[in-house]
Design a protein around this motif. Structure first.
Motif, PDB file in Angstrom:
ATOM      1  N   GLU A   1      56.128 -39.470  21.479  1.00  0.00           N
ATOM      2  CA  GLU A   1      56.948 -40.575  21.968  1.00  0.00           C
ATOM      3  C   GLU A   1      56.193 -41.893  21.784  1.00  0.00           C
ATOM      4  O   GLU A   1      55.034 -42.021  22.171  1.00  0.00           O
ATOM      5  N   PHE A   2      56.851 -42.854  21.139  1.00  0.00           N
ATOM      6  CA  PHE A   2      56.164 -44.119  20.865  1.00  0.00           C
ATOM      7  C   PHE A   2      56.670 -45.269  21.708  1.00  0.00           C
ATOM      8  O   PHE A   2      56.139 -46.370  21.652  1.00  0.00           O
ATOM      9  N   SER A   3      57.707 -45.043  22.522  1.00  0.00           N
ATOM     10  CA  SER A   3      58.171 -46.103  23.418  1.00  0.00           C
ATOM     11  C   SER A   3      57.649 -45.836  24.821  1.00  0.00           C
ATOM     12  O   SER A   3      57.045 -44.806  25.093  1.00  0.00           O
ATOM     13  N   ALA A   4      57.882 -46.793  25.708  1.00  0.00           N
ATOM     14  CA  ALA A   4      57.593 -46.512  27.119  1.00  0.00           C
ATOM     15  C   ALA A   4      58.419 -45.315  27.548  1.00  0.00           C
ATOM     16  O   ALA A   4      59.523 -45.096  27.058  1.00  0.00           O
ATOM     17  N   ALA A   5      57.901 -44.499  28.444  1.00  0.00           N
ATOM     18  CA  ALA A   5      58.500 -43.215  28.772  1.00  0.00           C
ATOM     19  C   ALA A   5      59.987 -43.320  29.085  1.00  0.00           C
ATOM     20  O   ALA A   5      60.396 -44.092  29.956  1.00  0.00           O
ATOM     21  N   ASN A   6      60.802 -42.570  28.339  1.00  0.00           N
ATOM     22  CA  ASN A   6      62.244 -42.438  28.564  1.00  0.00           C
ATOM     23  C   ASN A   6      62.987 -43.775  28.527  1.00  0.00           C
ATOM     24  O   ASN A   6      63.996 -43.934  29.196  1.00  0.00           O
TER      25      ASN A   6
END
Length: 194
Positions: A181-186
């Motif tokens: 995952e490369f974005s902030a979580a969820n």
């Protein structure tokens, strides 16, 4: 010894005559009614070759066959004097059920698989190394994957003539690169500010 020959155990010809008074004629070659026993079998065929061959009335080179092998495998085949024009049509006045206790239902182009239904998944094949699959886990989790011999070439394209709707019941949208995952979580969603 016999040369080229044809031997027939029974030859039945049923030909209706012309009727000047009626156009409602019915001709039946064999009418079987088998009942009353604990086990009733209408027709039992044991042969070393083709069990049933059905020829077209207009051309005996157009026909369908049913063959049962020693293993119990049954093959229903069509053949004709044309090229790939002997269709097999299932026209049911109800449902059509494919029930494979082995777990796989294969759709082939000649001998090559083009699609396969297996327990919990459907696979659409271009060839043995390039295919896409939809799989459903026991909890309903659905996964769509694309596969190729060169993994980076296995693109997945959504080309909609209308809208594309992503509706998450939990509100979570997760964006990953190769599993990470490369974005902030969820927090990945259309219109987000990076």
């Amino acid at each position: 010894s016999l040369g080229a020959s044809t031997i027939k155990g029974m030859d039945i010809d049923v030909v209706s005559g012309n009727s000047a008074t009626s156009n409602d004629q019915t001709a039946i070659g064999i009418d079987l009614d088998v009942d009353g026993a604990d086990t009733n079998i209408g027709l039992l065929i044991n042969t070393a070759g083709t069990h049933i061959k059905m020829e077209a009335n207009a051309d005996v080179n157009d026909y369908g066959t049913i063959f049962v092998a020693d293993t119990g495998d049954m093959t229903i085949a069509t053949a004709g004097s044309g090229t790939t024009d002997s269709d097999l049509i299932l026209d049911a006045d109800g449902d059509i059920e494919l029930n494979a206790d082995g777990g796989n239902i294969d759709l082939k182009d000649d001998s090559a698989n083009i699609a396969q239904f297996a327990a919990g998944s459907f696979t659409l094949l271009h060839d043995a190394s390039s295919y896409s699959r939809i799989a459903v886990a026991s909890n309903g989790t659905t996964t769509m994957t694309s596969t190729d011999g060169t993994p980076a070439d296995a693109d997945m394209v959504f080309d909609a003539g209308g809208d594309i709707v992503l509706d998450s019941g939990t509100g979570n949208f997760i964006a990953k690169k190769a599993g990470t995952e490369f974005s902030a979580a969820n927090s990945s969603y259309a219109g987000m500010i990076l």
